[in-house]
Write a protein that holds these residues in place. Structure first.
Motif, short mmCIF file in Angstrom:
data_model
loop_
_atom_site.label_atom_id
_atom_site.label_comp_id
_atom_site.label_asym_id
_atom_site.label_seq_id
_atom_site.Cartn_x
_atom_site.Cartn_y
_atom_site.Cartn_z
N TYR A 192 23.87 47.07 37.27
CA TYR A 192 23.93 48.53 37.26
C TYR A 192 23.65 49.06 35.86
O TYR A 192 22.96 50.09 35.70
CB TYR A 192 25.28 49.02 37.76
CG TYR A 192 25.31 49.26 39.25
CD1 TYR A 192 24.88 50.46 39.79
CD2 TYR A 192 25.76 48.28 40.13
CE1 TYR A 192 24.91 50.69 41.17
CE2 TYR A 192 25.79 48.49 41.50
CZ TYR A 192 25.37 49.70 42.01
OH TYR A 192 25.37 49.91 43.36
N VAL A 202 25.80 56.12 35.77
CA VAL A 202 25.51 54.72 36.07
C VAL A 202 26.59 53.77 35.54
O VAL A 202 26.85 52.72 36.13
CB VAL A 202 24.11 54.33 35.52
CG1 VAL A 202 24.10 54.29 33.99
CG2 VAL A 202 23.64 53.00 36.10
N TYR A 256 15.01 56.16 38.96
CA TYR A 256 15.58 54.99 39.64
C TYR A 256 14.72 54.60 40.84
O TYR A 256 15.02 53.61 41.51
CB TYR A 256 17.00 55.29 40.11
CG TYR A 256 18.02 55.41 39.01
CD1 TYR A 256 18.54 54.28 38.39
CD2 TYR A 256 18.48 56.65 38.59
CE1 TYR A 256 19.49 54.37 37.39
CE2 TYR A 256 19.43 56.76 37.58
CZ TYR A 256 19.93 55.63 36.98
OH TYR A 256 20.87 55.72 35.98
N ARG A 295 19.73 51.91 42.58
CA ARG A 295 21.18 51.89 42.68
C ARG A 295 21.63 51.72 44.14
O ARG A 295 22.63 51.06 44.41
CB ARG A 295 21.77 53.15 42.07
CG ARG A 295 21.61 53.23 40.55
CD ARG A 295 22.06 54.57 40.01
NE ARG A 295 21.29 55.66 40.62
CZ ARG A 295 21.56 56.95 40.44
NH1 ARG A 295 22.58 57.31 39.69
NH2 ARG A 295 20.80 57.88 41.02
N LEU A 310 21.17 48.06 44.87
CA LEU A 310 22.24 47.25 44.29
C LEU A 310 23.54 47.40 45.06
O LEU A 310 24.35 46.46 45.13
CB LEU A 310 22.44 47.63 42.83
CG LEU A 310 21.28 47.29 41.88
CD1 LEU A 310 21.58 47.78 40.46
CD2 LEU A 310 21.02 45.78 41.86
N ALA A 330 31.08 48.77 41.07
CA ALA A 330 30.43 47.62 41.69
C ALA A 330 31.06 46.31 41.23
O ALA A 330 31.19 45.36 42.01
CB ALA A 330 28.94 47.63 41.37
N THR A 358 28.05 44.34 37.48
CA THR A 358 28.20 45.31 36.39
C THR A 358 26.96 45.32 35.51
O THR A 358 26.45 46.39 35.15
CB THR A 358 29.44 44.96 35.54
OG1 THR A 358 30.59 44.90 36.38
CG2 THR A 358 29.68 46.01 34.47
N TYR A 390 28.01 54.89 45.71
CA TYR A 390 27.92 54.22 44.41
C TYR A 390 26.70 54.66 43.59
O TYR A 390 26.65 54.40 42.39
CB TYR A 390 27.88 52.70 44.61
CG TYR A 390 29.26 52.06 44.67
CD1 TYR A 390 30.37 52.80 45.06
CD2 TYR A 390 29.44 50.72 44.37
CE1 TYR A 390 31.62 52.21 45.13
CE2 TYR A 390 30.70 50.13 44.44
CZ TYR A 390 31.78 50.88 44.82
OH TYR A 390 33.02 50.30 44.90
N HIS A 391 25.73 55.28 44.22
CA HIS A 391 24.55 55.73 43.47
C HIS A 391 24.72 57.13 42.91
O HIS A 391 23.84 57.62 42.19
CB HIS A 391 23.31 55.70 44.37
CG HIS A 391 23.33 56.74 45.45
ND1 HIS A 391 24.16 56.65 46.54
CD2 HIS A 391 22.64 57.90 45.59
CE1 HIS A 391 23.97 57.70 47.32
NE2 HIS A 391 23.06 58.48 46.76
N SER A 444 20.04 48.92 35.40
CA SER A 444 19.34 50.00 36.11
C SER A 444 19.37 51.30 35.30
O SER A 444 18.41 52.08 35.34
CB SER A 444 19.98 50.23 37.49
OG SER A 444 21.23 50.88 37.39
N SER A 486 29.19 53.65 38.18
CA SER A 486 28.72 52.78 39.26
C SER A 486 28.88 51.32 38.90
O SER A 486 29.25 50.49 39.74
CB SER A 486 27.24 53.09 39.57
OG SER A 486 27.05 54.41 39.97
N ALA A 487 28.61 50.98 37.64
CA ALA A 487 28.72 49.60 37.18
C ALA A 487 30.15 49.09 37.29
O ALA A 487 30.40 47.97 37.77
CB ALA A 487 28.21 49.49 35.74
#
Length: 529
Positions: A364, A261, A377, A320, A323, A268, A361, A256-257, A367, A264-265
Motif C-alpha cells: 500500500y 494511503v 492509482y 488499492r 490490493l 491492510a 503494508t 480500504y481504498h 501504491s 490503508s497500509a
C-alpha cells in the motif's frame, strides 16, 4: 473481652509475591501508546512537533515490544493480573510467544506508517488526529495480542475500531464517508456477535479468563454440546467478519481504498490479522473440540476466501482495490492453518500472518509512491515508471513476488508449510487452493508491474511516452519519509525469505504453546495446574 484475629490464606485468590521488574513490560505497550496519543492530542495545533512526538513514542513501542519478546523467550509465558487477584477474580494480561511476536511486528509496521505519514498526511490531517488515532489504534492492537481475558479482547477490539473510524474519515471526503459506513456496519455487526457469544460463554462457565476457560471446557462431558456449538459458531462468524473471510468480506475492498494511503497500509497490515489471531486463540486454546468438528466448514471458507481474493484482484484496475482483494486472499491462507489445526499448520498460519502484516503494508505504501510518480492509482492511466525510477520498480517487483508466495522472499516459506500441512492432513483441495490462489495472485501483481512500470505509457498514448511527475509529487518523492519505511519493510521481506529459521522458530513456539498450553496455564495459576 479479648479480641481475636483470623488469618486467611489468600494464595488461591491472590498473587502474594512481588511482581518481577521485567514483567512490567507486559503493560508497557498500552501505557506508551495511551500516553503518546494523549500528548499528540495536546500538540494537535503544532503540526511540526506532533509527528516527532508520535514517531518518538512509536520507537519506544517497538523497543518495549522487542524487550517483551526477549523476556518471553527467556522466561516463558508471562502473566500480570490486575490488583494481584488471580482469575477468575482478576483480569489478566498473559503474553506468550505468539502474542509477543505479533505485537512486535505490529509496532514495527506502525512505526513505518508514522514515518510515512510525515510525507503523506498534510497539516489538516495532523490537526484532526492522524498521530493520536494511530497511537490509539496500536493501544487496541497490542492490547488484543497481549490480553489473557476474552472480554478484554472484546474491549481492545472496540478501542482499535474506534480509532480506525477516526483514521478512515480523516479528510472528510465523500468517498471516505461512504467507505466508513460500509466498514462500520459490518464491523458493528461482528462486534455484537462477539459480545453475544462472550455473554453466552460466561453464562456457561462463570469466567472469561482464557486459561480458566481452557481448563473448564476440558471438564465438560460433551465439549461439542449444543450451547457451546452455538458459541463457537457465533465466534467464528464474528471473527470471520473482522478478518474479512468469505462471504462477509465485501466491506474490505469497498472501504480500504478510500482513506489516505498510509491509513490503508496500516489497516491492510494489522486489522484483519487481529481477527485471525482471535480465531487462533479462541478455537485452538479455548475451544479445540469445536474447531475439530468445524474444521471442514473452516476449510471450505478458507478455499472460498483464497479464490475470491485472487480472482477479485485479477478483475481490478484500481491498485488499492486490487490490493484489498490480495489482503482477502492472504486471510484464506491463514484460515487454512486454522482448519488443519496441526502444529505445522498453525505455525504456517502464524508465519504467514507476520509476512502479510509486513508485505501488505509495504504494498500500500508503494501504491502511494506510484500515485505520486504517475498521478493516478488507475492502471489504465499509468505506464513508464520503470524509466522514472528503476530501483523503485525493483522494490515493487520484490513485494509482488513475496505476496504471491514466490521464492526467495517471505511469502514462500509459510505457503510451503501450509501446503505441506494440508497434504499431511489429507486436505488435497485445500493445498491446491493455496497454490492456485498464489498463481492467480502472481498474475494480478504481474499485471500491475507490467502496466505501471514496464510498458511505455498509459493506455491510448504512443508506446514509450514518459509519464510526467507533478511538482508536488516530485517534492515529496525527494524526501526520505517515503523511502525509509518502504526500505525497512522490503528489507524484512527479503530477510525472512533468505533467513526464515528465526521466524519459523518463533512461529513453531507460538503454535506449540497453543497446542500444549501447560506453560500458559501455569503462568496464570502457578503450581495449582
Amino acid at each position: 473481652m479479648a479480641g481475636s484475629s483470623v488469618s486467611a490464606d489468600l494464595s488461591a485468590a491472590m498473587i502474594t509475591s512481588p511482581v518481577a521488574t521485567g514483567d512490567w513490560l507486559v503493560v508497557a505497550p498500552s501505557l506508551i501508546t495511551i500516553l503518546g496519543g494523549s500528548l499528540c492530542l495536546m500538540l494537535r495545533k503544532n503540526t511540526d512537533l506532533q509527528p516527532k512526538a508520535g514517531i518518538g513514542f512509536l520507537v519506544l513501542l517497538v523497543i518495549a515490544n522487542l524487550a517483551l519478546l526477549v523476556r518471553v523467550l527467556d522466561h516463558g509465558v508471562i502473566t500480570m493480573v490486575m490488583g494481584n487477584w488471580l482469575p477468575p477474580f482478576g483480569i489478566a494480561f498473559t503474553v506468550d510467544a505468539l502474542g509477543a511476536t505479533l505485537s512486535l511486528i505490529g509496532s514495527v509496521v506502525a512505526l513505518c506508517a508514522g514515518i510515512y505519514g510525515v510525507a503523506s498526511v498534510d497539516n489538516t490531517g495532523r490537526r484532526y488526529g492522524f498521530y493520536p488515532f494511530l497511537l490509539l489504534l496500536m493501544t487496541g492492537v497490542c492490547g488484543a495480542f497481549l490480553t489473557g481475558d476474552i472480554f478484554n479482547l472484546y474491549v481492545w477490539f472496540e478501542v482499535l475500531l474506534i480509532s480506525s473510524y477516526g483514521l478512515l474519515v480523516l479528510g472528510n471526503d465523500r468517498i471516505q464517508l461512504d467507505g466508513a459506513v460500509k466498514y462500520g456496519v459490518l464491523n458493528l455487526i461482528g462486534t455484537n456477535l462477539f459480545l453475544i457469544a462472550t455473554g453466552l460463554l460466561y453464562g456457561i462457565f462463570g469466567t472469561l479468563n482464557m486459561a480458566d476457560l481452557a481448563m473448564k471446557v476440558k471438564l465438560l462431558e460433551d465439549p461439542a454440546s449444543g450451547t457451546l456449538a452455538t458459541v463457537a459458531a457465533l465466534y467464528f462468524l464474528a471473527f470471520a467478519m473482522k478478518a474479512a473471510a468469505f462471504p462477509v468480506n465485501f466491506w474490505l475492498p469497498a472501504s480500504y481504498h478510500t482513506p489516505n494511503v498510509v491509513v490503508s497500509a496500516v489497516f491492510a497490515g494489522l486489522l484483519t490479522k487481529v481477527g485471525v489471531y482471535a480465531l487462533i486463540r479462541v478455537f485452538l486454546l479455548i475451544l479445540p473440540e469445536s474447531r475439530n468438528y468445524m474444521s471442514d466448514l473452516i476449510a471450505g471458507v478458507a478455499i472460498a476466501t483464497l479464490l475470491t481474493g485472487a480472482i477479485g484482484a485479477l478483475a481490478q484496475s484500481e491498485i488499492r482495490r486490487l490490493l484489498g482483494y490480495v489482503v482477502i486472499a492472504g486471510i484464506g491462507s491463514m484460515l487454512a492453518g486454522v482448519a488443519v489445526g496441526t502444529t505445522l499448520a498453525v505455525s504456517g498460519a502464524i508465519f504467514y500472518a507476520v509476512h502479510s502484516i509486513i508485505v501488505m503494508t509495504a504494498l500500500y505504501m508503494a501504491s502511494g509512491v506510484i500515485n505520486l510518480m504517475g498521478g493516478s492509482y488507475d492502471l489504465r492511466k499509468l505506464g513508464g515508471l520503470y524509466q522514472k525510477n528503476a530501483a523503485f520498480a525493483a522494490v515493487f517487483l520484490v513485494l509482488a513476488f513475496a505476496v504471491s508466495g514466490l521464492p526467495p522472499f517471505s511469502g514462500f516459506w509459510p505457503k510451503v508449510m501450509l501446503v505441506d500441512a494440508s497434504l499431511d492432513d489429507g486436505r488435497t483441495f485445500l493445498g491446491a487452493a493455496i497454490l492456485l490462489s498464489g498463481f492467480l495472485t502472481t498474475l494480478a501483481m504481474g499485471r500491475v508491474w507490467i502496466y505501471a512500470f514496464w510498458r511505455g505509457g498509459p493506455e491510448g498514448t504512443p508506446d514509450g511516452q514518459a509519464v510526467e511527475i507533478t511538482p508536488g509529487g516530485a517534492a515529496q518523492l525527494s524526501g526520505g519519509a517515503l523511502w525509509l519505511p518502504l526500505g525497512i519493510l522490503t528489507a524484512l521481506v527479503v530477510y525472512f525469505g533468505l533467513q526464515p529459521e528465526w521466524m519459523m522458530e518463533l512461529a513453531t513456539r507460538g503454535a506449540s504453546g497453543i497446542a500444549e498450553p501447560l506453560g500458559y496455564l501455569r503462568s496464570v495459576f502457578g503450581g495449582q495446574v
